[in-house]
Design a protein around this motif. Structure first.
Motif, short mmCIF file in Angstrom:
data_model
loop_
_atom_site.label_atom_id
_atom_site.label_comp_id
_atom_site.label_asym_id
_atom_site.label_seq_id
_atom_site.Cartn_x
_atom_site.Cartn_y
_atom_site.Cartn_z
N LEU A 120 -36.94 61.86 -53.27
CA LEU A 120 -36.26 60.58 -53.47
C LEU A 120 -36.07 60.26 -51.72
O LEU A 120 -36.34 59.31 -51.25
N GLY A 121 -35.32 61.12 -51.25
CA GLY A 121 -35.13 60.91 -49.58
C GLY A 121 -36.17 60.78 -48.86
O GLY A 121 -36.31 59.80 -48.01
N LEU A 122 -37.35 61.32 -49.20
CA LEU A 122 -38.44 61.29 -48.36
C LEU A 122 -38.94 59.86 -48.41
O LEU A 122 -39.46 59.31 -47.43
N MET A 123 -39.07 59.25 -49.97
CA MET A 123 -39.58 57.85 -49.95
C MET A 123 -38.59 56.89 -49.14
O MET A 123 -39.24 56.01 -48.44
N GLY A 124 -37.35 57.33 -49.26
CA GLY A 124 -36.36 56.25 -48.42
C GLY A 124 -36.51 56.31 -47.05
O GLY A 124 -36.59 55.37 -46.29
N LEU A 125 -36.86 57.61 -46.51
CA LEU A 125 -37.15 57.91 -45.01
C LEU A 125 -38.37 56.86 -44.43
O LEU A 125 -38.28 56.38 -43.59
N ILE A 145 -31.75 57.78 -38.24
CA ILE A 145 -32.89 58.29 -38.97
C ILE A 145 -33.22 59.61 -38.41
O ILE A 145 -33.56 60.59 -39.19
N ALA A 146 -32.67 59.93 -37.15
CA ALA A 146 -32.99 61.64 -36.79
C ALA A 146 -32.18 62.57 -37.70
O ALA A 146 -32.49 63.36 -37.82
N GLY A 147 -30.87 62.06 -37.88
CA GLY A 147 -30.07 62.92 -38.35
C GLY A 147 -30.41 63.18 -39.76
O GLY A 147 -30.44 64.07 -40.63
N PHE A 148 -30.76 61.77 -40.37
CA PHE A 148 -31.18 61.63 -41.85
C PHE A 148 -32.57 62.49 -42.30
O PHE A 148 -32.38 63.38 -43.10
N GLY A 149 -33.29 62.49 -41.16
CA GLY A 149 -34.70 63.14 -41.26
C GLY A 149 -34.37 64.65 -41.29
O GLY A 149 -35.01 65.35 -41.66
N THR A 150 -33.40 65.29 -40.27
CA THR A 150 -33.11 66.62 -39.87
C THR A 150 -32.61 67.09 -41.24
O THR A 150 -33.06 68.25 -41.96
N VAL A 151 -31.61 66.36 -42.00
CA VAL A 151 -31.22 67.02 -43.06
C VAL A 151 -32.17 67.02 -44.48
O VAL A 151 -32.06 67.96 -45.21
N LEU A 152 -32.95 66.00 -44.55
CA LEU A 152 -34.04 65.83 -45.44
C LEU A 152 -34.89 67.06 -45.33
O LEU A 152 -35.29 67.87 -46.36
N PHE A 153 -35.54 67.33 -44.24
CA PHE A 153 -36.50 68.27 -43.93
C PHE A 153 -35.80 69.86 -44.15
O PHE A 153 -36.52 70.79 -44.38
#
Length: 244
Positions: free
Chosen positions: A154-159, A184-192
């Motif tokens: 779900l986070g990936l779709m949101g990103l 975006i950079a912070g959220f992407g880091t946590v997501l991956f």
């Protein structure tokens, strides 16, 4: 960068705790490492090319390179999913080199904004995540693994939706990209980071042992994306989160 391609299928496959490829992770890991080395070589080649032809010309060339990059990904993924490893391996090697070439601009920006040490920091953070995920991701219970898989998907779709929205919105609001880059950079880091753990949980449940290159490709994309977002986070924290 494209995100790990296995997540939609992982939501379905991870519903069962049965392992279809108990040895697939160990067989895939050397190819993930090899892909990272080839990507570094692609970056170095890109930097040499940029120095020879100039930044403006290189920028246009790297944009054109995205087309064969996408084609290579889908062709390699198709061959790897069919366990046609003799065909998939050279395609994946070329894809890894081309990935490095397309990342050259980001690496050069990071060096200009935060120094060459930023590359080492991003690589170290990615490597540490890999090491921790390899230990704990394999040991996750089915309840935790399935829940984390769903959340990360779900986070990936949101990103992806957020990045598309920001890209379109930046044409109307010039400062939108810079204003949202840190988030975006912070959220992407946590997501991956989460995706790294999910990879080790889902791979043995998704791929047979002879599909190790399919698993390696998905895991490679996870760590390349993690490296990219850590690098973007460093740039943003240094105040250099502008779009070239």
């Amino acid at each position: 960068m494209p995100a790990s391609s296995n997540f939609q299928e992982a939501i379905r496959e991870a519903q069962s705790s049965a392992l279809v490829g108990p040895n697939v992770v160990n067989k895939a890991l050397p190819y993930v490492g090899g892909g990272m080395v080839l990507t570094a070589a692609g970056v170095l080649g890109g930097m040499e090319t940029m120095a020879s032809i100039g930044y403006s010309t290189f920028k246009g060339l790297s944009l054109v390179a995205i087309i064969p990059w996408f084609i290579l990904f889908f062709v390699a993924q198709n061959a790897a999913n069919k366990a046609n490893n003799g065909t998939a391996l050279p395609l994946m090697a070329t894809f890894s080199l081309l990935t490095g070439f397309t990342l050259t601009g980001l690496v050069v920006q990071a060096i200009a904004v935060a120094g060459a040490a930023s590359i080492g920091i991003a690589a170290l953070a990615t490597g540490l995540t890999f090491a921790v995920a390899s230990v704990f991701g394999r040991r996750m219970s089915d309840s935790v693994g399935q829940a984390l898989t769903s959340v990360v998907s779900l986070g990936l779709m949101g990103l992806m939706l957020a990045m598309v929205g920001i890209f379109i919105g930046s044409f109307f609001i010039p400062d939108l990209y810079q204003g949202t880059n840190l988030f975006i950079a912070g959220f992407g880091t946590v997501l991956f980071v989460g995706m790294a753990f999910v990879d080790f949980y889902t791979m043995p449940r998704m791929y047979r042992d002879d599909q190790y290159l399919a698993g390696a490709l998905g895991m490679y994309l996870t760590y390349i994306n993690l490296f990219v977002f850590v690098l973007r986070l460093i740039i943003a924290l240094q105040g250099g989160g502008r779009r070239d």
